[in-house]
Motif scaffolding. Structure first.
Motif, PDB file in Angstrom:
ATOM      1  N   LEU A  85       0.886  -1.252  -0.178  1.00 47.44           N
ATOM      2  CA  LEU A  85       0.036   0.230  -0.169  1.00 47.44           C
ATOM      3  C   LEU A  85       1.006   1.373   0.211  1.00 47.44           C
ATOM      4  O   LEU A  85       1.615   1.324   0.970  1.00 47.44           O
ATOM      5  N   ARG A  86       0.567   2.124  -0.831  1.00 44.99           N
ATOM      6  CA  ARG A  86       1.395   3.500  -0.989  1.00 44.99           C
ATOM      7  C   ARG A  86       0.191   4.605  -0.986  1.00 44.99           C
ATOM      8  O   ARG A  86      -0.726   4.444  -1.675  1.00 44.99           O
ATOM      9  N   ILE A  87       0.387   5.545  -0.063  1.00 49.86           N
ATOM     10  CA  ILE A  87      -0.327   6.367   0.108  1.00 49.86           C
ATOM     11  C   ILE A  87      -0.089   7.763   0.023  1.00 49.86           C
ATOM     12  O   ILE A  87       1.132   8.023   0.389  1.00 49.86           O
ATOM     13  N   TYR A  88      -0.673   8.643  -0.892  1.00 56.22           N
ATOM     14  CA  TYR A  88       0.012  10.007  -1.164  1.00 56.22           C
ATOM     15  C   TYR A  88      -1.082  11.003  -0.122  1.00 56.22           C
ATOM     16  O   TYR A  88      -2.337  11.025  -0.068  1.00 56.22           O
ATOM     17  N   LEU A  89      -0.412  11.631   0.987  1.00 53.79           N
ATOM     18  CA  LEU A  89      -0.902  12.362   1.979  1.00 53.79           C
ATOM     19  C   LEU A  89      -0.858  13.786   1.593  1.00 53.79           C
ATOM     20  O   LEU A  89       0.303  14.299   1.144  1.00 53.79           O
ATOM     21  N   GLY A  90      -1.814  14.754   1.630  1.00 47.30           N
ATOM     22  CA  GLY A  90      -1.957  15.876   1.354  1.00 47.30           C
ATOM     23  C   GLY A  90      -2.345  16.633   2.546  1.00 47.30           C
ATOM     24  O   GLY A  90      -3.301  16.337   3.487  1.00 47.30           O
ATOM     25  N   ALA A  91      -2.163  18.311   2.700  1.00 46.19           N
ATOM     26  CA  ALA A  91      -2.622  19.074   3.836  1.00 46.19           C
ATOM     27  C   ALA A  91      -4.012  19.423   3.403  1.00 46.19           C
ATOM     28  O   ALA A  91      -4.604  19.720   4.367  1.00 46.19           O
ATOM     29  N   ALA A  92      -4.432  19.542   2.242  1.00 46.35           N
ATOM     30  CA  ALA A  92      -5.733  20.113   1.945  1.00 46.35           C
ATOM     31  C   ALA A  92      -6.005  19.754   0.498  1.00 46.35           C
ATOM     32  O   ALA A  92      -5.364  19.268  -0.419  1.00 46.35           O
ATOM     33  N   PRO A  93      -7.233  20.016   0.277  1.00 43.17           N
ATOM     34  CA  PRO A  93      -7.650  19.695  -1.511  1.00 43.17           C
ATOM     35  C   PRO A  93      -6.875  20.660  -2.150  1.00 43.17           C
ATOM     36  O   PRO A  93      -6.696  21.641  -1.890  1.00 43.17           O
ATOM     37  N   GLY A  94      -6.511  19.939  -3.497  1.00 42.03           N
ATOM     38  CA  GLY A  94      -5.972  20.557  -4.686  1.00 42.03           C
ATOM     39  C   GLY A  94      -4.463  20.661  -4.296  1.00 42.03           C
ATOM     40  O   GLY A  94      -3.972  21.403  -5.555  1.00 42.03           O
ATOM     41  N   VAL A  95      -3.685  20.091  -3.551  1.00 38.75           N
ATOM     42  CA  VAL A  95      -2.236  20.128  -3.346  1.00 38.75           C
ATOM     43  C   VAL A  95      -1.822  19.203  -4.772  1.00 38.75           C
ATOM     44  O   VAL A  95      -0.476  19.258  -4.961  1.00 38.75           O
ATOM     45  N   GLY A  96      -2.531  18.181  -5.126  1.00 37.70           N
ATOM     46  CA  GLY A  96      -1.999  17.243  -6.268  1.00 37.70           C
ATOM     47  C   GLY A  96      -1.779  15.858  -6.014  1.00 37.70           C
ATOM     48  O   GLY A  96      -1.179  15.196  -6.519  1.00 37.70           O
ATOM     49  N   LYS A  97      -2.370  15.259  -5.266  1.00 41.41           N
ATOM     50  CA  LYS A  97      -2.474  13.956  -4.501  1.00 41.41           C
ATOM     51  C   LYS A  97      -2.992  13.121  -5.676  1.00 41.41           C
ATOM     52  O   LYS A  97      -2.466  12.170  -5.927  1.00 41.41           O
ATOM     53  N   THR A  98      -4.183  13.156  -6.440  1.00 42.33           N
ATOM     54  CA  THR A  98      -4.781  12.528  -7.215  1.00 42.33           C
ATOM     55  C   THR A  98      -3.776  12.493  -8.523  1.00 42.33           C
ATOM     56  O   THR A  98      -3.397  11.511  -9.213  1.00 42.33           O
ATOM     57  N   TYR A  99      -3.420  13.617  -8.997  1.00 38.72           N
ATOM     58  CA  TYR A  99      -2.309  14.071  -9.930  1.00 38.72           C
ATOM     59  C   TYR A  99      -1.009  13.067  -9.813  1.00 38.72           C
ATOM     60  O   TYR A  99      -0.655  12.457 -10.637  1.00 38.72           O
ATOM     61  N   ALA A 100      -0.418  13.213  -8.571  1.00 40.06           N
ATOM     62  CA  ALA A 100       0.659  12.435  -8.535  1.00 40.06           C
ATOM     63  C   ALA A 100       0.298  10.889  -8.588  1.00 40.06           C
ATOM     64  O   ALA A 100       1.266  10.143  -8.783  1.00 40.06           O
ATOM     65  N   MET A 101      -0.759  10.451  -7.962  1.00 38.59           N
ATOM     66  CA  MET A 101      -1.337   9.080  -8.174  1.00 38.59           C
ATOM     67  C   MET A 101      -1.280   8.521  -9.448  1.00 38.59           C
ATOM     68  O   MET A 101      -0.706   7.583  -9.845  1.00 38.59           O
ATOM     69  N   LEU A 102      -1.853   9.279 -10.479  1.00 41.32           N
ATOM     70  CA  LEU A 102      -2.209   9.052 -11.696  1.00 41.32           C
ATOM     71  C   LEU A 102      -0.873   9.181 -12.343  1.00 41.32           C
ATOM     72  O   LEU A 102      -0.398   8.277 -13.444  1.00 41.32           O
ATOM     73  N   GLY A 122     -13.933  17.830 -11.610  1.00 40.86           N
ATOM     74  CA  GLY A 122     -14.099  18.493 -12.624  1.00 40.86           C
ATOM     75  C   GLY A 122     -12.773  19.290 -13.040  1.00 40.86           C
ATOM     76  O   GLY A 122     -12.702  20.399 -13.629  1.00 40.86           O
ATOM     77  N   ARG A 123     -11.729  18.712 -12.697  1.00 38.40           N
ATOM     78  CA  ARG A 123     -10.313  19.634 -12.897  1.00 38.40           C
ATOM     79  C   ARG A 123     -10.015  19.034 -14.201  1.00 38.40           C
ATOM     80  O   ARG A 123      -9.446  17.753 -14.157  1.00 38.40           O
ATOM     81  N   CYS A 124      -9.665  19.752 -15.012  1.00 37.24           N
ATOM     82  CA  CYS A 124      -8.987  19.334 -16.414  1.00 37.24           C
ATOM     83  C   CYS A 124      -7.747  18.697 -16.502  1.00 37.24           C
ATOM     84  O   CYS A 124      -7.664  17.645 -16.909  1.00 37.24           O
ATOM     85  N   ASN A 125      -6.897  19.466 -15.512  1.00 35.89           N
ATOM     86  CA  ASN A 125      -5.654  18.783 -15.859  1.00 35.89           C
ATOM     87  C   ASN A 125      -5.648  17.508 -15.090  1.00 35.89           C
ATOM     88  O   ASN A 125      -4.754  16.662 -15.566  1.00 35.89           O
ATOM     89  N   THR A 126      -6.344  17.136 -13.974  1.00 32.06           N
ATOM     90  CA  THR A 126      -6.552  15.769 -13.324  1.00 32.06           C
ATOM     91  C   THR A 126      -7.202  14.854 -14.288  1.00 32.06           C
ATOM     92  O   THR A 126      -6.666  13.690 -14.543  1.00 32.06           O
ATOM     93  N   ALA A 127      -8.097  15.315 -15.004  1.00 33.46           N
ATOM     94  CA  ALA A 127      -8.692  14.325 -15.981  1.00 33.46           C
ATOM     95  C   ALA A 127      -7.998  13.945 -17.226  1.00 33.46           C
ATOM     96  O   ALA A 127      -7.938  12.594 -17.546  1.00 33.46           O
ATOM     97  N   SER A 128      -7.276  14.878 -17.598  1.00 30.85           N
ATOM     98  CA  SER A 128      -6.291  14.404 -18.939  1.00 30.85           C
ATOM     99  C   SER A 128      -5.248  13.514 -18.245  1.00 30.85           C
ATOM    100  O   SER A 128      -4.636  12.796 -18.995  1.00 30.85           O
TER     101      SER A 128
END
Length: 837
Positions: A6-23, A45-51
């Protein structure tokens, strides 16, 4: 089957880029040939994340119908059937839709790991269970979705996705996190710089703590006992001796140069009775905590060994000691602490700090004058046994000397001396030892009736007899002393525990503390005095009444300036009592501080309420006064404009607008004045028998409410009520006005009255949306406008004033649901004849 990683990306708040880093990590693994699928990803709804999803395989989501709505969630069965090498699962703390296999997404992840599938997931620090309450205090937002810390800590890797508050706010302002219509509200609330800074610090500290755990596990797993200087830790040894303040300050400076931490440690004897903490030690402990350090106490007879063990456990890099004042001879006899410590710790710097040569020795409290540890009554019994028992035994031995030898006589004397020592302590025991030797030598040892002894064996027997009796007397006395000290320690511990409990639980702990102090030391009076301009005044006291005179008994200051003193009248305190008294004085100082803090807290609460009222008042003034004034100004300016021709209808409309706005302004100002009078307690109450139908009619006439909007069912047969008619009319008007504002046009407000037991209930029933139970406590507070549905809303004072008027007249106002929807407000009014009777 091996468990997945298990690897977890931990963020301090929404929008720091956790999902982007995971992808991004998923793409990197896929390029290396790994079998990767996306189990669940939320782009928000974030275009950069969806792309960033790109060509990664996405497992279709499972659709669940819940309460008539179709909701999507991760399909765990589909992931298990696909059984990839690695699955990407976003939002670890998510709560699943009811009806899914598990209640929480982290439980889904746990099942995937159990089937040997590696997982990469994301989570924010505010969703960690242990930090939930801290985040609530920081942000004011309660996080309903949490994940246990133990599960996150069990991850094979936890990587922090870090971003400064300024960078995150810029990303938010550019529309990369939320939709444009949500940006301003987010920046002004959750994403304030202070919130983001605090959340970032929590995330950094949590990750640093986990790194420390991993390091400790590694050291323990590889049997590494040496200190690794990953962080500067300075241990300072404190004894309470003069110069300890210098050690604390020096150790703090050493630690601060490398941004380390300082830990003070005091080694207490294992028996807990050999020494008591001195006032100097307490002062050094307070100074250490004030400078940002921590304090520990360790129990051990071997000072060097205990200190070395503590330093190793704390991974100390430096130890600070005070220079020894012992002589060279004492070092040779007892050994050098520095040498013993140097042999037991490896890789730790030892600092020996020279203290001031002329430092005064700490004041020694007076010791007990009486050497014996047993009570006086037992000591007197022991002396009586000496006077009576020894001569009697000697007389019996002389009568039977032909049948007894000297050894038997000495054994019998030894038994009696031991009995005397066990009963009376060391002094009767020593006296009995000397007397028994003298009697035996004079009456039983040849040649008798002389002090001369012919037989060397008799001399040896008498010497051994004396040695045994002395040793037994000393041991008995020491045992009794230890027992008495242990009993006193237990009593002191119980007393201090009671004082601590009083400080925590009592609103004013001083009376309880003084009463415990008076009872413990058998005092006549214990009181705390405050210095005032005219002399002294009693702050609190226990026991017999006494004048506010600090010279009536023993006086001890409670603060550095001597403005507060403790006065003890009566009683006789011993040396040991003084040490306990010092502890009580510390507790009294804490009690005084607790009393001051409670007073300050009450003052702060009052100021906070006043500030909230002022803020609400300014808000009301800025909105509710400005709006009608603006209408009046616009209408008057139009009428004064000579170049604009107005028809009679237009002129009448403008004058009507001025009239309506002026009435509204009058109501707002009247409400503000009424509320100020209520809060100041300056209402003039004139209670007299009053007819409800007259009050209701007058209230509706003042409101000017259309007859079609209000249904009245108040019979003339309703008995008179005892109230202030004018105030009740205002209250009814405010309640009806509020009901009209929220009721639909085609659903009239109903006003009805009935006699119930010994009172009359006047009910105002509307068919509006109703008020939730969570908001009912707010509707009667000043400046509360739940929804501002009405375009003619006042300052949010109507219901607050109504309740104030009703309660001022001795009645009650209650709120309940209307069957079928809406709100019912009930006036509970006393009958005039019942109240008079």
């Amino acid at each position: 089957m091996a468990r997945g990683t298990l690897r977890i990306y931990l963020g301090a708040a929404p929008g720091v880029g956790k999902t982007y880093a995971m992808l991004n990590e998923g793409h990197r693994r896929a390029e290396r040939g790994s079998d990767i699928v996306i189990g669940f990803v939320e782009t928000h709804g974030r275009c950069n994340t969806a792309s960033q999803i790109g060509a990664l395989e996405v497992i279709p989501r499972r659709v669940v119908t819940y309460r008539g709505a179709e909701l999507e969630d991760m399909d765990v069965d589909a992931v298990l059937a696909r059984h990839p090498e690695l699955v990407l699962v976003d939002e670890l703390a998510h709560t699943n839709v009811p009806g899914m296999r598990h209640a929480k997404r982290w439980q889904d992840v746990d099942e995937l790991l159990a089937h040997g599938i590696d997982v990469i997931s994301t989570v924010n620090v505010q969703h960690l269970e242990s930090l939930n309450d801290v985040v609530d205090k920081i942000t004011g937002v309660i996080q309903r979705e949490t994940v246990p810390d133990a599960f996150v800590r069990s991850a094979d890797q936890v990587e922090l996705v870090d971003m400064t508050p300024e960078a995150l706010r810029r990303r938010l302002a550019h529309g990369n996190v939320y939709a444009p219509d949500r940006v301003d509200a987010a920046l002004a609330n959750y994403f304030r710089p202070g919130n983001l800074g605090a959340l970032r610090e929590l995330a950094l500290l949590w990750v640093a703590d986990r790194v420390e755990e991993n390091l400790q596990d590694y050291l323990a797993g590889h049997d590494i006992t040496a200190t690794w200087e990953t962080r500067e830790r300075v241990v300072v040894a404190l004894t309470g001796a003069p110069g300890g303040d210098l050690l604390v300050r020096r150790a703090t400076r050493i630690a601060s140069r490398r941004h380390g931490e300082v830990i003070g440690v005091h080694i207490s004897p294992a028996d807990g009775l050999a020494a008591r903490p001195t006032g100097d030690l307490e002062r050094q402990r307070a100074l250490l905590i004030e400078l940002g350090g921590t304090y520990r106490e360790v129990v051990g007879d071997d000072v060097a060994g205990a200190l070395a063990t503590f330093a190793t456990a704390e991974q100390a890099t430096q130890i600070v000691l005070g220079a020894s004042r012992r002589s060279r001879w004492e070092d040779l006899v007892h050994g050098s602490l520095l040498s013993a410590l140097g042999r037991r710790v490896q890789g730790v710097d030892l600092h020996v700090i020279a203290t001031a040569a002329g430092a005064e020795e700490p004041l020694q409290l007076p010791r007990l004058a009486r050497r014996s540890a047993v009570p006086p009554e037992r000591e007197r019994i022991g002396f009586a046994m000496c006077v009576v028992g020894l001569p009697t035994l000697c007389w019996l031995l002389v009568l039977n000397h032909e049948h007894l030898n000297l050894s038997t006589a000495l054994l019998l004397n030894l038994a009696l001396v031991i009995a005397i020592a066990a009963t009376g302590g060391i002094r009767p025991g020593l006296v009995a030892s000397v007397l028994s030797v003298g009697f035996t030598n004079w009456f039983l040892t040849p040649p008798v009736h002389t002090l001369h002894i012919n037989n060397r064996d008799d001399i040896v027997a008498l010497v051994i007899f004396v040695a045994i009796t002395v040793v037994v007397s000393v041991l008995v006395d020491r045992s009794a002393r230890r027992a008495r000290e242990a009993g006193r320690a237990r009593a002191e511990a119980k007393a201090l525990a009671r004082t601590s409990g009083s400080i925590v639980s009592s609103v004013d702990p001083l009376p309880d503390l003084l009463d415990q102090l008076r009872t413990l030391f058998d005092l006549d009076t214990a009181m705390v005095l405050d210095r005032v301009e005219s002399g002294w005044t009693v702050t609190s006291s226990a026991g017999l009444p006494a004048a506010a005179d600090p010279h009536l008994g023993m006086m001890r200051p409670l603060d550095e300036r001597g403005e507060q003193v403790l006065v003890l009248v009566g009683g006789d305190l011993t040396g040991d009592d003084h040490s306990v008294l010092d502890a009580f004085i510390d507790q009294l100082a804490l009690g005084l501080e607790a009393r001051r803090l409670r007073h300050d807290a009450a003052t702060v609460d009052a100021l906070e309420q006043a500030n909230e009222l002022r803020t609400a008042l300014l808000r009301a003034v800025s909105h509710d006064l400005r709006t009608p004034l603006a209408s009046i100004k616009a209408s008057v300016s139009g009428l004064l404009e000579k170049r604009v021709p107005f028809s009679d209808a237009d002129r009448d409309a403008l004058l009507g607008t001025i009239d309506v706005a002026a009435d509204r302004l009058d109501r707002v100002i009247g409400n503000l004045l009424d509320m100020s009078r209520l809060q100041a307690g300056a209402m003039q109450i004139d209670r007299r028998p009053t007819a409800l139908e007259d009050v209701v009619s007058a209230a509706l006439a003042h409101l000017g409410a259309p007859a079609s909007r209000v249904t009245i069912d108040v019979s003339e047969t309703v008995p008179l009520v005892l109230t202030d008619g004018a105030l009740l009319e205002r209250a009814v008007g405010n309640v009806v006005s509020n009901a009209l504002a929220w009721s639909p046009e085609d659903r009239p407000v109903r006003i009805e009255a009935a006699v119930v037991a010994d009172h009359v209930e006047l009910r105002v029933v509307d068919r509006g949306p109703g008020i939730g139970r969570a908001q009912r406590a707010l509707v009667f507070e000043p400046f509360q406008r739940l929804g501002d549905r009405s375009t003619d809303a006042g300052a949010g004072l109507g219901l607050a004033i109504a309740r104030g008027f009703v309660e001022a007249t001795g009645a009650k106002l209650e709120l309940d649901d209307t069957p079928g929807g809406g709100t019912t407000i009930t006036f509970i009014l006393p009958l005039a004849d019942v109240a008079v009777a």
